[in-house]
Design an enzyme around this catalytic site. Structure first.
Site, mmCIF file in Angstrom:
data_model
loop_
_atom_site.group_PDB
_atom_site.id
_atom_site.type_symbol
_atom_site.label_atom_id
_atom_site.label_comp_id
_atom_site.label_asym_id
_atom_site.label_seq_id
_atom_site.Cartn_x
_atom_site.Cartn_y
_atom_site.Cartn_z
ATOM 1 N N LYS A 123 -3.199 -11.786 1.113
ATOM 2 C CA LYS A 123 -3.912 -11.298 0.252
ATOM 3 C C LYS A 123 -4.902 -12.095 -0.729
ATOM 4 C CE LYS A 123 -1.258 -7.149 0.462
ATOM 5 N NZ LYS A 123 -0.060 -6.609 -0.269
ATOM 6 N N GLY A 153 12.466 2.807 1.322
ATOM 7 C CA GLY A 153 11.474 2.535 2.146
ATOM 8 C C GLY A 153 10.288 1.718 1.748
ATOM 9 N N GLU A 206 -11.877 -3.266 1.430
ATOM 10 C CA GLU A 206 -11.389 -3.100 0.069
ATOM 11 C C GLU A 206 -9.813 -2.630 0.326
ATOM 12 O OE1 GLU A 206 -13.045 -2.709 -3.159
ATOM 13 O OE2 GLU A 206 -10.740 -3.130 -3.232
ATOM 14 N N VAL A 259 -1.968 5.155 7.492
ATOM 15 C CA VAL A 259 -3.580 5.190 6.611
ATOM 16 C C VAL A 259 -4.301 5.781 7.481
ATOM 17 C CG1 VAL A 259 -5.353 3.398 6.376
ATOM 18 C CG2 VAL A 259 -2.950 2.705 5.859
ATOM 19 N N GLU A 282 10.773 -3.465 4.352
ATOM 20 C CA GLU A 282 10.926 -3.430 5.808
ATOM 21 C C GLU A 282 12.250 -3.779 6.015
ATOM 22 O OE1 GLU A 282 8.236 -2.774 7.933
ATOM 23 O OE2 GLU A 282 6.714 -2.914 6.444
ATOM 24 N N ASP A 329 2.972 -12.028 2.838
ATOM 25 C CA ASP A 329 1.922 -10.998 2.465
ATOM 26 C C ASP A 329 1.216 -11.321 1.302
ATOM 27 O OD1 ASP A 329 1.530 -7.850 2.728
ATOM 28 O OD2 ASP A 329 1.849 -8.025 0.639
ATOM 29 N N GLY A 374 0.658 2.286 0.736
ATOM 30 C CA GLY A 374 0.872 3.624 0.990
ATOM 31 C C GLY A 374 -0.189 4.104 1.756
ATOM 32 N N ILE A 412 -6.420 -0.245 -5.057
ATOM 33 C CA ILE A 412 -7.117 -0.709 -6.103
ATOM 34 C C ILE A 412 -8.358 -1.270 -5.805
ATOM 35 C CG2 ILE A 412 -6.936 -2.646 -8.178
ATOM 36 C CD1 ILE A 412 -4.064 -2.576 -7.737
#
Ligand code: HSE
Length: 436
Positions: A214, A196, A133, A18, A199, A210, A313, A140
């Protein structure tokens, strides 16, 4: 830079996927952003753990440092981007940046889902932005939509496919079922790992942690209440079988790992849960395939909205981070900041008190009276059956039921009693129907 453009310097903590994509994006869009906003944005410090590690971007001499604290306290830095992840030292560094008058942009869901309230409050007290964000559904723009566009909307429910790894695995299994091929969970997981998406240790994704983190952040923003990861009931996809996907497919549903965030209009209680669900094939979420994410918002006035895109990503996440950086820069220039306002205490509805339609498969002996005994158990717990089907005969017989809307506690009591019934050889997993 034009002579009257205001120059703002960005300090970035972390230069993984990132951070590196962000550095590239800021450089690529520098002139465009300046032309649109009159702000000249530049990354001038980047804190990394290992200065000599290979990385995807080339940085000017003096930009890299091993001292993240030096970046958040640097008087020349105007805005801090936290892209290191985890709770500490990210939490302490963000608080330090705010204490030094710098707005912060973070992509850190784990941090916000656990100690977000403390950080939002610190930012408000400092009169600075804390924007995030990228912490939910990557590229998104759902946080900004909930915080700004839908600020006044009575949001009823948010349904999210907010984990790309599990959506990829379930899509592979669903396609294999449709094509009559090998649809087992472990080969789909291996393919996700090979490509990929997943994990090496896939637990956080496949067991719903995860998506749960969120979901907690979405609940906080959508309902203005303190919801943390520990409030979220979660089940993953590791027990979803090809047989369940096949039954769902035949009955007109697609199995998805859904985050469900809803408010009970009668008392304001909030329900936040993540579990595999059967989504009707004609629901927009059913068409969200592969590693894509989508968030479906239902409001009393706006009706239904769907936000779709890449949930992970480096590049999509950096896009969301940079949107926040530009926003923070504009607000910094005008001396304003955004706020989630005073967050209320959330009353979380236990999973037992939620309601849904449920699919349940039972392996049984195909003998007189078996259906009678089994349906008697449903009836004893007040669970009404909407669909009942038998597959196979003799020792291979399978009964499949879909209930009418029922309480979770009653369905769980039904399952417990069915497990003890002599005529039932095996009780399959429960799949809740969501989105009708
Ligand atoms: N591992 C996540 C996913 C992305 O598969 O969607 C980061 O939250």
């Amino acid at each position: 830079m034009t002579s009257n453009a205001k120059s703002l310097k960005i300090g970035v903590l972390g230069c993984g996927n990132v951070g590196a994509a962000l550095v590239q994006l800021v450089a690529a869009q520098r002139a465009v952003v300046e032309q649109r906003t009159g702000l000249d944005l530049q990354v001038t410090r980047v804190a990394v753990r290992n200065i000599s590690a290979p990385r995807e971007v080339t940085l000017d001499d003096g930009v890299l440092t091993r001292d993240a604290r030096d970046v958040v306290t640097d008087p020349d830095i105007d805005i801090v981007v936290e892209a290191i992840g985890g709770i500490e030292p990210a939490r302490e560094l963000i608080l330090e940046a705010l204490r030094h008058g710098k707005p912060v942009v973070t992509a850190n869901k784990e941090l916000l889902a656990n100690v977000g309230a403390e950080l939002y409050e610190a930012a408000d007290q400092a009169g600075l932005d804390l924007l995030f964000e990228a912490a939910v559904a990557g590229g998104i723009p759902i946080m900004r939509a909930l915080r700004e566009s839908l600020h006044g909307e009575p949001v009823r429910r948010v349904l999210g496919i907010i984990n790309g790894t599990t959506n990829f695995i379930l899509t592979k299994m669903t396609d294999a079922v449709a094509e009559g091929g090998d649809a087992d969970y472990s080969s789909a997981l291996s393919e996700a790992q090979r490509l990929g998406f997943a994990e090496r240790d896939p637990t956080a994704d496949v067991e719903g942690f995860d998506a749960g983190a969120k979901a907690a952040i979405i609940a906080t923003v959508a309902f203005g209440a303190k919801v943390v990861a520990g409030d979220v009931y979660h089940e993953g996809i590791s027990n979803v079988t090809a047989a369940e996907i096949a039954i769902a497919h035949r009955l007109g549903y697609v199995v998805k790992l859904l985050a469900i965030i809803e408010r009970d209009s009668s008392n304001g209680d909030i329900s936040v849960r993540v579990h595999p669900a059967m989504v009707p094939i004609n629901h927009p979420l059913a068409s969200v395939r592969d590693s894509f994410n989508a968030v479906f918002v239902e409001g009393d006035f706006v009706d239904s909205l769907m936000f779709y895109g890449r949930g992970a990503g480096g590049a999509p996440t950096a896009s969301a981070v940079f949107g926040d950086v530009v926003d923070a820069a504009i607000k910094l220039r005008s001396g304003t900041h955004g706020s989630l306002g005073a967050l209320g205490q959330a009353t979380i509805k236990p999973i037992d008190e939620t309601s849904a339609e449920y699919l349940l498969g039972l392996d049984v002996a195909d003998e007189p009276g078996v259906l009678h005994s089994v349906t008697g158990v449903f009836a004893a717990h007040g669970v009404s059956i909407r669909v009942a089907e038998q597959e196979g005969n003799g020792p291979d017989a399978r009964l499949v039921f879909i209930t009418h809307t029922a309480r979770e506690a009653d369905v769980q009591a039904t399952v417990r009693e069915l497990r003890g019934l002599e005529e039932v050889r095996n009780v399959g997993g429960l799949l809740r129907v969501v989105g009708d």
